[in-house]
Design an enzyme around this catalytic site. Structure first.
Site, short mmCIF file in Angstrom:
data_model
loop_
_atom_site.label_atom_id
_atom_site.label_comp_id
_atom_site.label_asym_id
_atom_site.label_seq_id
_atom_site.Cartn_x
_atom_site.Cartn_y
_atom_site.Cartn_z
N ASP A 154 28.02 95.93 83.66
CA ASP A 154 28.30 95.24 84.87
C ASP A 154 28.58 97.13 85.80
OD1 ASP A 154 30.19 93.11 87.02
OD2 ASP A 154 29.41 94.32 87.38
N LYS A 188 26.64 94.89 95.72
CA LYS A 188 27.39 95.27 97.17
C LYS A 188 26.53 96.63 97.88
CE LYS A 188 31.39 94.25 94.15
NZ LYS A 188 32.54 93.40 95.35
N TYR A 236 36.48 90.92 85.67
CA TYR A 236 35.75 90.02 87.11
C TYR A 236 33.94 90.79 87.26
CZ TYR A 236 34.58 86.89 90.62
OH TYR A 236 33.82 86.09 91.30
P1 KE4 Z 1 29.57 88.87 94.36
O1 KE4 Z 1 29.03 87.36 93.92
O2 KE4 Z 1 31.14 88.26 94.71
O3 KE4 Z 1 28.45 89.58 94.97
O4 KE4 Z 1 29.65 90.11 92.75
C1 KE4 Z 1 31.20 88.99 91.56
C2 KE4 Z 1 30.99 90.99 91.50
C3 KE4 Z 1 30.10 91.26 90.01
N1 KE4 Z 1 31.44 92.01 89.40
C4 KE4 Z 1 32.00 93.58 89.38
C5 KE4 Z 1 32.23 94.19 88.87
C6 KE4 Z 1 32.24 92.13 91.19
O5 KE4 Z 1 33.52 93.62 91.11
C7 KE4 Z 1 32.11 91.59 91.97
C8 KE4 Z 1 32.61 90.67 92.64
N2 KE4 Z 1 33.85 91.90 93.61
C9 KE4 Z 1 34.30 91.36 94.13
C10 KE4 Z 1 36.20 92.26 94.66
N3 KE4 Z 1 37.14 92.79 93.52
C11 KE4 Z 1 34.49 90.48 95.43
C12 KE4 Z 1 35.26 90.22 96.42
C13 KE4 Z 1 35.81 88.80 96.57
O6 KE4 Z 1 35.56 88.13 95.48
O7 KE4 Z 1 35.41 88.10 97.86
#
Ligand code: KE4
Length: 427
Positions: free
Chosen positions: A239, A267, A144
């Site tokens: 990523d 993060k 993801y």
């Molecule tokens: P955000 O747009 O949520 O800040 O980041 C997206 C993203 C991109 N790349 C990786 C590897 C990620 O894990 C994420 C987002 N992680 C999720 C949790 N697995 C965010 C939690 C959520 O969607 O509320």
């Protein structure tokens, strides 16, 4: 545990926020109970609206590696706020955080700050397309990268190498430029690259897949992708939104010594405030506006408060022995959970890299999304609810990783292991 306040807050939230949450996983849909609403946090603990205390292994999905409310991070945010929340103009702090990141990731010569991981990966893909002049991208099932249209895609049916949308609202025409492959299957990637010779702008992956639990790369996978991308003129986008500054100060790329052409971060570099970033070689990054023709922008990009929180956080991560502590705490917890799980008849396996980990309710090993399809989500959801009742806050989905912080004490870990023993017994 009493959850009356959380229940009332959830009802009110659902009247004005879709699903009552601002991000779907928070709704606890896959664990068969309503979400707890958090009022405050400190160190390894979070506290809900009913005053219940939990040992927290979500850590805001990764950012809180120092634990919640680290005094130096709070102070940095307070000081920044006293000087203004946002200017929409460049500040020295953006350069300071950019320099810290470039020092930690030798393959990042320049970096652009944005406000989320999604913005980082979406922009990196546009940059790869603009720099190479190629339209297609390749991602991996189970990885993801945020919710940009071209990334909400799964493998097409049968012979079709085209992707198909995983979300309503993503036009099929968008999805057809996204190819998908099986994580850890280098042979399949090579086939797809050969079938789309000269058409792929980038391959994007999580170097440790933290969105299907915790799936490390099998030996040779990352190295093979690096070699293939170099040979084919494809940009490798690593990523590290989740793994960056998590599994090592230099992220998974330091740990596995494989470097991307572009790197996405988020993060931890925001210390809990909204930050994402993407960076890489100067010659690629200078294709970005205002230097080059690839457009990308953001009102709050490089926000002074977020930059200050990120700088304070990274400086603390540089302290001698920080990652050793994370490793020792995580290994201790993993060992204890393995012992209590071994006394249960429930099939589980644990996978971990540094301070990110997952207990799968199935036999292991899990090397791909397809492997993880056998997981017993019903038993997991019972285990999740039992642990919550014992004051342990786990990720509310089998497809998520858990995170250790340096604030977790030995007592926290022992309490977690004890709670797991009771939770397994009550399954
Ligand atoms: P955000 O747009 O949520 O800040 O980041 C997206 C993203 C991109 N790349 C990786 C590897 C990620 O894990 C994420 C987002 N992680 C999720 C949790 N697995 C965010 C939690 C959520 O969607 O509320």
């Amino acid at each position: 545990m009493n959850h009356q306040q959380s229940e009332a807050l959830f009802s009110a939230a659902k009247n004005v926020i879709p699903g009552g949450v601002n991000s779907p996983v928070r709704a606890f849909k896959s664990v068969g109970c309503n979400p707890i609403f958090i009022e405050k946090a400190a160190g390894s603990k979070i506290y809900d609206a009913d005053g219940n205390e939990y040992i927290d292994y979500v850590g805001s999905w990764g950012p809180m590696i120092l634990g919640h409310c680290h005094p130096k991070v709070v102070e940095a945010i307070q000081q920044a706020a006293a000087g203004g929340a946002s200017y929409g103009a460049p500040t020295a702090r953006e350069t300071e955080l950019a320099e810290l990141v470039c020092q930690a990731y030798p393959n990042i010569e320049k970096i652009r700050m944005v406000s989320s991981g999604t913005e980082a990966t979406m922009s990196a893909i546009r940059l790869a397309r603009g720099y190479t002049g190629r339209d297609k991208i390749l991602k991996f099932d189970g990885c993801y990268h945020g919710h940009a249209d071209s990334l909400l895609v799964k493998a097409g049916s049968g012979l079709a190498t085209f992707g198909v949308p995983t979300s309503l609202g993503v036009p099929a025409d968008f999805a057809k430029y996204t190819l998908t492959a099986t994580y850890n299957d280098l042979a399949e990637v090579k086939e797809l690259v050969a079938a789309n010779k000269g058409e792929l702008s980038c391959i994007i992956l999580e170097p440790i897949a933290g969105n299907m639990g915790c799936v490390p790369p099998v030996p040779g996978f990352l190295e093979g992708l690096r070699e293939l991308c170099t040979a084919e003129g494809i940009l490798l986008i690593v990523d590290e939104v989740m793994t960056g500054f998590r599994v090592a100060y230099g992220g998974a790329q330091e740990r596995f010594n494989v470097r991307g052409d572009l790197v996405c971060l988020g993060k931890i570099i925001g210390g809990g405030l909204p930050v994402g970033a993407f960076g890489g070689k100067r010659e690629i990054m200078d294709s970005l506006s205002p230097e080059g023709g690839v457009y990308q922008a953001g009102t709050l990009s490089g926000n002074p408060l977020a930059m200050s929180a990120g700088i304070a956080t990274l400086r603390l991560l540089q302290e001698e022995g920080f990652y050793q502590q994370i490793e020792e705490k995580s290994a201790y917890l993993e060992k204890g959970l393995s012992q209590v799980a071994g006394q249960s008849s429930v099939a589980t396996c644990r996978q971990r890299v540094g301070g990110m980990f997952c207990t799968y309710f199935q036999q292991g090993p899990v090397t791909s999304f397809a492997d993880s399809a056998q997981r017993d989500t019903v038993t997991f959801s019972k285990f999740f609810r039992n642990m919550l009742d014992h004051g342990i806050n786990l990720a509310p989905s089998q497809f998520e990783a858990g995170f250790m912080s340096v604030a977790h004490t030995l007592e926290d870990l022992d309490r977690t292991i004890e709670a797991a023993e009771k939770s397994f017994s009550a399954l």
